[in-house]
Enzyme design. Structure first.
Site, mmCIF file in Angstrom:
data_model
loop_
_atom_site.group_PDB
_atom_site.id
_atom_site.type_symbol
_atom_site.label_atom_id
_atom_site.label_comp_id
_atom_site.label_asym_id
_atom_site.label_seq_id
_atom_site.Cartn_x
_atom_site.Cartn_y
_atom_site.Cartn_z
ATOM 1 N N ASP A 69 0.958 -1.011 -0.054
ATOM 2 C CA ASP A 69 -0.068 0.127 0.061
ATOM 3 C C ASP A 69 0.796 1.240 -0.122
ATOM 4 O O ASP A 69 2.018 1.148 0.475
ATOM 5 C CB ASP A 69 -0.921 0.009 1.406
ATOM 6 C CG ASP A 69 -1.581 1.187 1.486
ATOM 7 O OD1 ASP A 69 -2.139 1.606 0.274
ATOM 8 O OD2 ASP A 69 -1.849 1.713 2.517
ATOM 9 N N ARG A 70 0.489 2.207 -0.448
ATOM 10 C CA ARG A 70 1.268 3.481 -0.333
ATOM 11 C C ARG A 70 1.213 4.647 0.799
ATOM 12 O O ARG A 70 2.078 4.297 1.688
ATOM 13 C CB ARG A 70 1.300 4.466 -1.605
ATOM 14 C CG ARG A 70 2.340 5.180 -2.103
ATOM 15 C CD ARG A 70 1.925 6.420 -2.929
ATOM 16 N NE ARG A 70 1.324 7.331 -2.388
ATOM 17 C CZ ARG A 70 0.598 8.472 -2.950
ATOM 18 N NH1 ARG A 70 0.874 8.648 -4.259
ATOM 19 N NH2 ARG A 70 0.097 9.318 -2.527
ATOM 20 N N ASP A 71 0.096 4.970 0.969
ATOM 21 C CA ASP A 71 0.142 5.972 2.093
ATOM 22 C C ASP A 71 -0.036 5.241 3.236
ATOM 23 O O ASP A 71 -0.971 4.735 3.641
ATOM 24 C CB ASP A 71 -1.363 7.071 1.805
ATOM 25 C CG ASP A 71 -1.113 7.559 0.570
ATOM 26 O OD1 ASP A 71 -0.209 8.515 0.366
ATOM 27 O OD2 ASP A 71 -1.927 7.258 -0.446
ATOM 28 N N THR A 102 -2.368 1.015 -4.613
ATOM 29 C CA THR A 102 -2.916 2.426 -3.784
ATOM 30 C C THR A 102 -4.387 2.883 -4.490
ATOM 31 O O THR A 102 -4.398 3.023 -5.531
ATOM 32 C CB THR A 102 -1.959 3.538 -3.840
ATOM 33 O OG1 THR A 102 -2.281 4.550 -3.140
ATOM 34 C CG2 THR A 102 -1.423 3.748 -5.328
ATOM 35 N N ALA A 108 -8.222 8.202 -4.058
ATOM 36 C CA ALA A 108 -9.627 8.773 -4.532
ATOM 37 C C ALA A 108 -9.609 10.431 -4.627
ATOM 38 O O ALA A 108 -10.461 11.038 -4.797
ATOM 39 C CB ALA A 108 -10.405 8.655 -3.147
ATOM 40 N N ARG A 152 -11.058 -0.431 -6.432
ATOM 41 C CA ARG A 152 -10.932 0.133 -4.986
ATOM 42 C C ARG A 152 -10.607 -0.890 -4.054
ATOM 43 O O ARG A 152 -11.716 -1.768 -3.593
ATOM 44 C CB ARG A 152 -11.954 1.143 -4.781
ATOM 45 C CG ARG A 152 -11.911 1.879 -3.592
ATOM 46 C CD ARG A 152 -12.889 3.139 -3.267
ATOM 47 N NE ARG A 152 -13.141 3.643 -2.044
ATOM 48 C CZ ARG A 152 -12.438 4.535 -1.437
ATOM 49 N NH1 ARG A 152 -11.185 4.895 -2.189
ATOM 50 N NH2 ARG A 152 -12.268 4.838 -0.258
ATOM 51 N N LYS A 153 -9.607 -1.061 -3.071
ATOM 52 C CA LYS A 153 -9.601 -1.819 -1.904
ATOM 53 C C LYS A 153 -10.695 -1.413 -0.971
ATOM 54 O O LYS A 153 -10.990 -0.367 -0.673
ATOM 55 C CB LYS A 153 -8.258 -1.710 -1.317
ATOM 56 C CG LYS A 153 -7.087 -2.197 -2.319
ATOM 57 C CD LYS A 153 -5.687 -2.101 -1.627
ATOM 58 C CE LYS A 153 -5.355 -0.279 -1.538
ATOM 59 N NZ LYS A 153 -4.006 -0.030 -0.996
ATOM 60 N N ASP A 160 -1.663 -0.727 5.832
ATOM 61 C CA ASP A 160 -1.974 -0.005 7.163
ATOM 62 C C ASP A 160 -3.426 -0.046 7.448
ATOM 63 O O ASP A 160 -3.851 0.839 8.517
ATOM 64 C CB ASP A 160 -1.257 1.402 7.163
ATOM 65 C CG ASP A 160 -2.106 2.474 6.355
ATOM 66 O OD1 ASP A 160 -2.510 1.895 5.200
ATOM 67 O OD2 ASP A 160 -1.973 3.546 6.819
ATOM 68 N N LYS A 161 -4.368 -0.688 6.524
ATOM 69 C CA LYS A 161 -5.650 -0.666 6.809
ATOM 70 C C LYS A 161 -6.316 -2.056 6.678
ATOM 71 O O LYS A 161 -5.703 -2.817 5.938
ATOM 72 C CB LYS A 161 -6.363 0.493 5.860
ATOM 73 C CG LYS A 161 -6.226 1.886 6.337
ATOM 74 C CD LYS A 161 -7.139 2.655 5.394
ATOM 75 C CE LYS A 161 -6.797 4.253 5.988
ATOM 76 N NZ LYS A 161 -7.381 5.020 4.901
HETATM 77 MG MG LIG Z 1 -2.812 3.083 3.433
HETATM 78 ZN ZN LIG Z 2 -11.186 1.835 -8.920
#
Ligand SMILES: [Mg+2]
Ligand SMILES: [Zn+2]
Length: 168
Positions: free
Chosen positions: A9-11, A51, A54, A108-109, A134-135
């Site tokens: 994941d990125r953020d 990632t 949105a 979208r995860k 992280d989620k």
């Molecule tokens: Mg994240």
């Molecule tokens: Zn999408």
């Protein structure tokens, strides 16, 4: 022969999640990320970012700005002797998206679409692959795509990037 991947994941995993990060000056790399990616490269993992973005759906930054920023980020990894090999992203949001970006998509995860796409495109052995998020939505996407091992990192969690590095 199939490859194995380290999905990141990125953020919150690569850079601190400061909210809709899309410029170099907003980027604070998470401690240990260059070491982790270097080790993954050396251990034969393809390293792929997955990632949700949105911010693109919301019109906070454009697709082109996202790509510029990711090229810069990949450059920073290269300067640190590490290779961020692929980038998969979701530019949609089911409610807040503008125009065609407002949609209930399969990428979208926690949807597993990005991971499944990578699996086909990169010919991956998902069982031998790893995802770091992280989620809970990151972890759920991995589970639904058949990723063998997952790591949920976060400040209130004993799991760090160093933990992942040792597990490679
Ligand atoms: Mg994240
Ligand atoms: Zn999408």
């Amino acid at each position: 022969m199939q490859s194995k991947a380290l999905f990141l994941d990125r953020d919150g995993v690569i850079n601190e999640d400061l909210g809709y990060v899309h410029r170099a000056e907003q980027c604070v790399f998470v401690d240990g990320i260059f070491e982790l990616v270097r080790s993954a490269n050396a251990a034969g993992y393809i390293v792929a970012v997955v990632t949700n973005q949105a911010g693109i759906a919301r019109g906070l930054y454009t697709d082109a700005q996202f790509h510029d920023f990711m090229r810069w980020m990949q450059g920073q990894f290269a300067l640190n002797g590490a290779s961020l090999d692929h980038v998969y992203y979701c530019p949609h949001h089911p409610q807040a998206g503008k125009g065609v970006l407002r949609q209930t998509c399969i990428c979208r995860k926690p949807e597993p679409g990005m991971l499944k796409h990578a699996c086909v495109e990169l010919n991956l052995d998902m069982k031998a692959s790893i995802l770091v998020g992280d989620k809970e939505s990151d972890i759920e996407a991995a589970r639904r795509a058949g990723v063998g091992r997952t790591f949920l990192i976060g400040e209130n969690d004993a799991v760090s990037l160093g933990t992942v590095q040792q597990a490679l």
